[in-house]
Design an enzyme around this catalytic site. Structure first.
Site, PDB file in Angstrom:
ATOM      1  CE1 TYR A  27     -13.009 -82.751 -81.046  1.00 13.04           C
ATOM      2  CE2 TYR A  27     -12.626 -84.885 -80.011  1.00 13.04           C
ATOM      3  CZ  TYR A  27     -13.495 -83.904 -80.447  1.00 13.04           C
ATOM      4  OH  TYR A  27     -14.847 -84.064 -80.269  1.00 13.04           O
ATOM      5  CG  PHE A  63     -26.012 -69.089 -58.921  1.00 11.76           C
ATOM      6  CD1 PHE A  63     -26.080 -67.772 -58.483  1.00 11.76           C
ATOM      7  CD2 PHE A  63     -25.822 -69.320 -60.274  1.00 11.76           C
ATOM      8  CE1 PHE A  63     -25.950 -66.723 -59.371  1.00 11.76           C
ATOM      9  CE2 PHE A  63     -25.690 -68.261 -61.168  1.00 11.76           C
ATOM     10  CZ  PHE A  63     -25.752 -66.965 -60.713  1.00 11.76           C
ATOM     11  CG  ASP A  64     -30.036 -66.872 -60.167  1.00 10.23           C
ATOM     12  OD1 ASP A  64     -30.301 -66.984 -58.958  1.00 10.23           O
ATOM     13  OD2 ASP A  64     -29.608 -65.831 -60.693  1.00 10.23           O
ATOM     14  CG  ASP A 112     -22.207 -74.042 -56.944  1.00  9.85           C
ATOM     15  OD1 ASP A 112     -21.147 -73.757 -57.531  1.00  9.85           O
ATOM     16  OD2 ASP A 112     -23.299 -73.488 -57.197  1.00  9.85           O
ATOM     17  CE  LYS A 142     -19.322 -67.117 -60.850  1.00  9.03           C
ATOM     18  NZ  LYS A 142     -19.911 -67.845 -61.987  1.00  9.03           N
TER      19      LYS A 142
END
Ligand code: F0G
Length: 459
Positions: free
Chosen positions: A72, A125-126, A216, A259
């Protein structure tokens, strides 16, 4: 003779995909209420909905996953992940998150010190835009006008229009600009790259006004490969060095690793040196994503990202990757089909406004083309246009998108040139019957993010 680069890999495991008949597809599409998001993926033959999380992992990634440490706190896998991210960008602080929007939900509210601040981007981006707005800020796009001339060659259609960006800083006042976000490559403009020259100009502007610069970088490696190909000053640098140079311009790196990280799930926030910002992000990470050494990921996922990030920068991989997108773009362009040119890094963007001038924007021409392509050959693309953009919150009217794209995204290391040839043939067949395509109206319209779950019918 070797016009397009052959893959630098061979296939060791296969995933069968099913062909179907037109009659079967008509039933599948009708059962999905004419919305391709509502199809079960088994009804799809070639799935070009997204390049996000849909690629194939290497045997190095799969074997690294077996070494995942599921502790953890303080997982060994986290330290490998952190080392890999640092190696690429050179930043001091790394926080894993479950995917790109996890990074957005952690970071953007921290930067939004007051309601009404703005973020300026080449193009949000959206999900980035959604998180900017959820944080109480306002999103402004300043992409270069070159991206609107789809037939004209321009090497860097993803660039920021620096003059407009400067004007916006002046208009809002630098202290009201919460951040400048450079999306590389620029997804919504057609997977188009940003030049180093542009990135440096934006850096100078941000620095002069003490505004944080955020990359980004979901597709930063594809962007770096384009810089090497198209920006002469960087021809002799390695892609890895170019990437370092890109991150040298910014303060923060947000990454959806789904990506260019070559994984099915994962992401991170990397911060150059601002310890206070890092601490604030850590606090939000615990609340929304998980303890800061796992951030919503399993130890094995962290291992896959650590390896995938390195593979995503390999020149042979990137050459083939960009060539696949170029192959499909050029085949469509040669057939007279209007596409964003030159090819972007992850997808072919087909201009459906030009294909279907008889369908008005509020009858969703790109959705009509996407559906026709599915019926033709079982190929699933995605609408990026007026269906996606939604309604004006004040007037309630449908907003007319500047583009009506059918985006055909190529998953990484997944399909062959033969698949792409089939896709090109199918798009050509749809193009030939373009005048018969009809627009769509809502049978059910969800109040937010309507494109995912809308039910549509033909007029
Ligand atoms: N930024 C960019 C530029 C993206 O393209 C995406 C996702 C995100 C952020 C969000 O990342 O999905 O991991 O939460 N793009 C996908 C696409 C969904 O299909 O283009 P995420």
């Amino acid at each position: 003779m070797d016009k397009y680069c052959a893959p630098p890999y061979r296939i060791k495991m296969v995933e069968p995909i099913k062909r179907s008949t037109r009659q079967e597809r008509e039933k599948y599409l009708s059962d999905a209420h004419n919305n391709l998001f509502l199809l079960p993926s088994d009804a799809v033959y070639i799935d070009l909905l997204t390049d996000s999380g849909t690629g194939a992992m290497s045997h190095f990634q799969w074997s690294a996953m077996m070494q995942g440490d599921e502790a953890y706190a303080g997982s060994r896998s986290f330290y490998r992940f952190e080392k890999s991210v640092r190696d690429i960008c050179g930043y001091a602080y790394v926080i894993p998150v479950h995917q790109g929007r996890g990074a957005e939900q952690v970071l953007l509210p921290v930067l939004t010190k007051r309601k009404g601040m703005v973020f300026i981007s080449n193009m949000h981006f959206d999900t980035t835009r959604a998180h900017v707005e959820l944080a109480g800020a306002h999103a402004v796009d300043c992409v270069t006008g070159a991206c609107f001339h789809i037939d004209e060659y321009h090497p860097f259609k993803g660039n920021m229009d620096v003059d407009r960006c400067r004007e916006h800083i002046k208009k809002y006042g630098a202290s009201n600009v919460a951040g400048i976000i450079m999306t590389v490559t620029n997804n919504s403009a057609g997977g188009q790259p940003v030049s180093m020259e542009n990135l440096r100009a934006v850096r100078d502007l941000a620095k002069a006004h003490h505004i944080p610069l955020i990359i980004d970088g979901a597709r930063y490696a594809e962007n770096a490969a384009f810089i090497k190909q198209r920006e002469s000053a960087f021809r002799h640098m390695s892609i890895r060095e170019i990437a370092r140079e890109m991150f040298g311009c910014a303060d923060i790196f947000l990454m959806s690793a789904k990506k260019d990280g070559l994984v099915n799930i994962g992401g991170f926030i990397a911060i150059r040196d601002n310890e206070e910002l890092f601490r604030s992000c850590q606090v939000r990470t615990v609340a929304y994503e998980g303890f800061p050494t796992y951030g919503g990921l399993a130890g094995r996922d962290l291992e896959a990202v650590a390896v995938g990030l390195q593979e995503g920068l390999e020149p042979d991989y990137l050459e083939h990757r960009l060539d696949q997108v170029r192959y499909l773009t050029e085949h469509l362009r040669d057939a007279g089909i209007p596409v964003q040119y030159p090819a972007g890094g992850h997808a072919v963007f087909v201009d459906c406004k030009r294909i279907c001038p008889h369908i008005p924007y509020d009858r969703f021409p790109a959705q009509a083309v996407c559906n026709a392509l599915y019926l033709e050959a079982g190929v699933r693309g995605v609408e990026v246009g007026s269906l996606l953009i939604g309604r004006d919150p004040e007037s309630g009217e449908n907003i007319e998108s500047p583009f009506e794209w059918m985006r055909l995204s190529l998953p990484r290391r997944s399909y062959t040139y033969a698949h792409l040839e089939l896709v090109a043939d199918a798009v050509r067949a749809v193009y030939e019957k373009r005048e018969t395509l009809r627009g769509l109206v809502f049978e059910y319209e969800p109040p937010v993010l309507r494109h995912f779950t809308a039910r549509l019918k033909y007029e």
